[in-house]
Structures are given as structure tokens and as C-alpha cells.
Design a protein around this motif. Structure first.
Motif, PDB file in Angstrom:
ATOM      1  N   ILE A  16       0.837  -1.206   0.000  1.00 23.00           N
ATOM      2  CA  ILE A  16       0.000   0.000   0.000  1.00 23.00           C
ATOM      3  C   ILE A  16       0.872   1.256   0.000  1.00 23.00           C
ATOM      4  O   ILE A  16       0.566   2.229  -0.691  1.00 23.00           O
ATOM      5  CB  ILE A  16      -0.970  -0.019   1.200  1.00 23.00           C
ATOM      6  N   LEU A  17       1.971   1.241   0.743  1.00 22.89           N
ATOM      7  CA  LEU A  17       2.873   2.396   0.796  1.00 22.89           C
ATOM      8  C   LEU A  17       3.638   2.591  -0.510  1.00 22.89           C
ATOM      9  O   LEU A  17       3.983   3.722  -0.874  1.00 22.89           O
ATOM     10  CB  LEU A  17       3.860   2.238   1.954  1.00 22.89           C
ATOM     11  N   ALA A  18       3.913   1.504  -1.216  1.00 23.64           N
ATOM     12  CA  ALA A  18       4.658   1.592  -2.473  1.00 23.64           C
ATOM     13  C   ALA A  18       3.875   2.341  -3.546  1.00 23.64           C
ATOM     14  O   ALA A  18       4.467   3.055  -4.363  1.00 23.64           O
ATOM     15  CB  ALA A  18       5.020   0.198  -2.964  1.00 23.64           C
ATOM     16  N   VAL A  19       2.564   2.193  -3.535  1.00 24.77           N
ATOM     17  CA  VAL A  19       1.740   2.793  -4.595  1.00 24.77           C
ATOM     18  C   VAL A  19       1.873   4.317  -4.629  1.00 24.77           C
ATOM     19  O   VAL A  19       2.215   4.883  -5.673  1.00 24.77           O
ATOM     20  CB  VAL A  19       0.265   2.328  -4.482  1.00 24.77           C
ATOM     21  N   PRO A  20       1.630   5.037  -3.519  1.00 25.37           N
ATOM     22  CA  PRO A  20       1.816   6.494  -3.602  1.00 25.37           C
ATOM     23  C   PRO A  20       3.280   6.897  -3.789  1.00 25.37           C
ATOM     24  O   PRO A  20       3.556   7.924  -4.418  1.00 25.37           O
ATOM     25  CB  PRO A  20       1.260   7.022  -2.276  1.00 25.37           C
ATOM     26  N   ALA A  21       4.207   6.107  -3.284  1.00 26.40           N
ATOM     27  CA  ALA A  21       5.624   6.425  -3.496  1.00 26.40           C
ATOM     28  C   ALA A  21       5.931   6.429  -4.991  1.00 26.40           C
ATOM     29  O   ALA A  21       6.552   7.370  -5.505  1.00 26.40           O
ATOM     30  CB  ALA A  21       6.525   5.423  -2.767  1.00 26.40           C
ATOM     31  N   LEU A  22       5.482   5.410  -5.690  1.00 25.68           N
ATOM     32  CA  LEU A  22       5.719   5.325  -7.134  1.00 25.68           C
ATOM     33  C   LEU A  22       4.916   6.372  -7.896  1.00 25.68           C
ATOM     34  O   LEU A  22       5.438   7.009  -8.814  1.00 25.68           O
ATOM     35  CB  LEU A  22       5.379   3.922  -7.631  1.00 25.68           C
ATOM     36  N   ALA A  23       3.659   6.577  -7.503  1.00 19.77           N
ATOM     37  CA  ALA A  23       2.816   7.556  -8.189  1.00 19.77           C
ATOM     38  C   ALA A  23       3.372   8.972  -8.043  1.00 19.77           C
ATOM     39  O   ALA A  23       3.420   9.734  -9.024  1.00 19.77           O
ATOM     40  CB  ALA A  23       1.387   7.480  -7.652  1.00 19.77           C
ATOM     41  N   LEU A  24       3.795   9.317  -6.847  1.00 23.30           N
ATOM     42  CA  LEU A  24       4.361  10.657  -6.632  1.00 23.30           C
ATOM     43  C   LEU A  24       5.694  10.816  -7.362  1.00 23.30           C
ATOM     44  O   LEU A  24       5.991  11.899  -7.884  1.00 23.30           O
ATOM     45  CB  LEU A  24       4.526  10.923  -5.137  1.00 23.30           C
ATOM     46  N   GLY A  25       6.469   9.751  -7.432  1.00 16.85           N
ATOM     47  CA  GLY A  25       7.715   9.796  -8.203  1.00 16.85           C
ATOM     48  C   GLY A  25       7.445  10.012  -9.683  1.00 16.85           C
ATOM     49  O   GLY A  25       8.130  10.810 -10.347  1.00 16.85           O
ATOM     50  N   LEU A  26       6.431   9.338 -10.205  1.00 19.24           N
ATOM     51  CA  LEU A  26       6.046   9.555 -11.610  1.00 19.24           C
ATOM     52  C   LEU A  26       5.555  10.981 -11.830  1.00 19.24           C
ATOM     53  O   LEU A  26       5.848  11.598 -12.863  1.00 19.24           O
ATOM     54  CB  LEU A  26       4.957   8.557 -12.017  1.00 19.24           C
ATOM     55  N   TRP A  27       4.824  11.502 -10.869  1.00 17.23           N
ATOM     56  CA  TRP A  27       4.329  12.879 -10.960  1.00 17.23           C
ATOM     57  C   TRP A  27       5.505  13.853 -11.037  1.00 17.23           C
ATOM     58  O   TRP A  27       5.512  14.774 -11.849  1.00 17.23           O
ATOM     59  CB  TRP A  27       3.447  13.169  -9.762  1.00 17.23           C
ATOM     60  N   LEU A  28       6.506  13.635 -10.195  1.00 14.27           N
ATOM     61  CA  LEU A  28       7.685  14.511 -10.226  1.00 14.27           C
ATOM     62  C   LEU A  28       8.419  14.405 -11.558  1.00 14.27           C
ATOM     63  O   LEU A  28       8.874  15.406 -12.113  1.00 14.27           O
ATOM     64  CB  LEU A  28       8.637  14.165  -9.078  1.00 14.27           C
ATOM     65  N   TRP A  29       8.541  13.182 -12.069  1.00 14.68           N
ATOM     66  CA  TRP A  29       9.300  12.944 -13.288  1.00 14.68           C
ATOM     67  C   TRP A  29       8.541  13.422 -14.528  1.00 14.68           C
ATOM     68  O   TRP A  29       9.069  14.198 -15.324  1.00 14.68           O
ATOM     69  CB  TRP A  29       9.624  11.456 -13.396  1.00 14.68           C
ATOM     70  N   LEU A  30       7.284  12.985 -14.658  1.00 18.03           N
ATOM     71  CA  LEU A  30       6.521  13.316 -15.864  1.00 18.03           C
ATOM     72  C   LEU A  30       5.791  14.654 -15.756  1.00 18.03           C
ATOM     73  O   LEU A  30       5.724  15.398 -16.722  1.00 18.03           O
ATOM     74  CB  LEU A  30       5.514  12.197 -16.164  1.00 18.03           C
ATOM     75  N   GLY A  31       5.265  14.942 -14.571  1.00 15.46           N
ATOM     76  CA  GLY A  31       4.491  16.176 -14.395  1.00 15.46           C
ATOM     77  C   GLY A  31       5.348  17.419 -14.270  1.00 15.46           C
ATOM     78  O   GLY A  31       5.019  18.464 -14.824  1.00 15.46           O
ATOM     79  N   TYR A  32       6.432  17.322 -13.527  1.00 18.21           N
ATOM     80  CA  TYR A  32       7.297  18.483 -13.302  1.00 18.21           C
ATOM     81  C   TYR A  32       8.575  18.422 -14.118  1.00 18.21           C
ATOM     82  O   TYR A  32       9.362  19.357 -14.112  1.00 18.21           O
ATOM     83  CB  TYR A  32       7.642  18.621 -11.816  1.00 18.21           C
TER      84      TYR A  32
END
Length: 143
Positions: free
Chosen positions: A56-72
Motif C-alpha cells: 500500500i505504501l509503495a503505490v503512492p511512493a511510485l505515483a508521486l515519483g512519476l508525478w515529479l518525473w513526468l508532471g514536473y
């Protein structure tokens, strides 16, 4: 962006805390005497709950990392972003390690694991090395 970064760090740290401790439970499971059914079941229950929580903790960790990489665009702008490719490789290795923990837990639960407690002790060191490499890549950006 700083909020996303802060939450990414918190979830990554929490995810790794689970990855640090879960193989320690495997060490204890590998050392349980065959006649200690209650101890074995207690350790299996702890391991199952920790794996579920860690997932469960891995999911937001990966999602937020993708957000930083692709979104920002962190790690995507200009030359000198080889560190990001290396970090993404480390992330894939961590996801693979997480998956391997699930496979090992199923084998331990089914009595199919032939691994020794010494092997699990060495297996437990992998996330420490992966986290160290990831942090160095992100902070130092060596290439």
C-alpha cells in the motif's frame, strides 16, 4: 512541487522501512523449529500484514515519483540527466525486490522454501544498498 516531493520522500521512506523489516521476519521463519506451529503462524501473519501494508505504501511512493518525473519534468530537462536513468533502474530493482518478497513469503507459508536464515540475512541487505544508490543518484547527480 515541494509538497509532492515531501510526500514522495515520506512514502519512499515508509516503503523501505517495510522492505527492511520483512526479510527479518523471513530470517526468524527460517529459524523456527518444526514443532513450533504457533510461532510459525504468528510470524507468517506478521509477514503477510507487513507485505500488504508495504505494498500500500509503495503505490503512492511510485505515483508521486512519476508525478515529479513526468508532471514536473525532474530529470527530463537538458543534458546531464543520466542519473535519472540509473535511478529508474534502481526503482525497477526495488519493485522486483518487493515482488520477490511476496514470492518468498508464499513459499515460506507453503513450506516450499529451502533457504537458510543466513541466506535471508544477506537477502535483507539488498534494499539498504538500493536505497543508498538511489539517494546518491538523486542528491549528487553524478552524471
Amino acid at each position: 512541487m515541494l509538497w509532492v516531493k515531501a510526500f514522495h520522500i515520506v512514502f519512499v521512506a515508509s516503503w523501505f522501512a517495510g522492505l527492511f523489516y520483512l526479510p527479518r521476519i523471513f530470517v526468524n521463519l527460517a529459524m523456527v523449529a518444526p514443532d513450533s506451529v504457533a510461532e510459525r503462524e504468528r510470524l507468517l501473519m506478521m509477514a503477510r500484514k507487513l507485505l500488504r501494508f508495504t505494498t500500500i505504501l509503495a503505490v503512492p511512493a511510485l505515483a508521486l515519483g512519476l508525478w515529479l518525473w513526468l508532471g514536473y519534468g525532474i530529470g527530463r530537462q537538458g543534458p546531464g540527466n543520466g542519473w535519472m536513468h540509473a535511478k529508474l533502474t534502481i526503482v525497477l530493482l526495488v519493485v522486483g525486490y518487493h515482488h520477490a518478497c511476496g514470492v518468498l513469503l508464499r513459499k515460506l507459508a507453503n513450506g516450499q522454501s529451502q533457504r537458510s536464515h543466513v541466506w535471508f540475512r544477506w537477502f535483507n541487505e539488498a534494499p539498504v544498498v538500493l536505497l543508498l544508490i538511489a539517494v546518491v543518484l538523486v542528491v549528487v547527480k553524478p552524471f
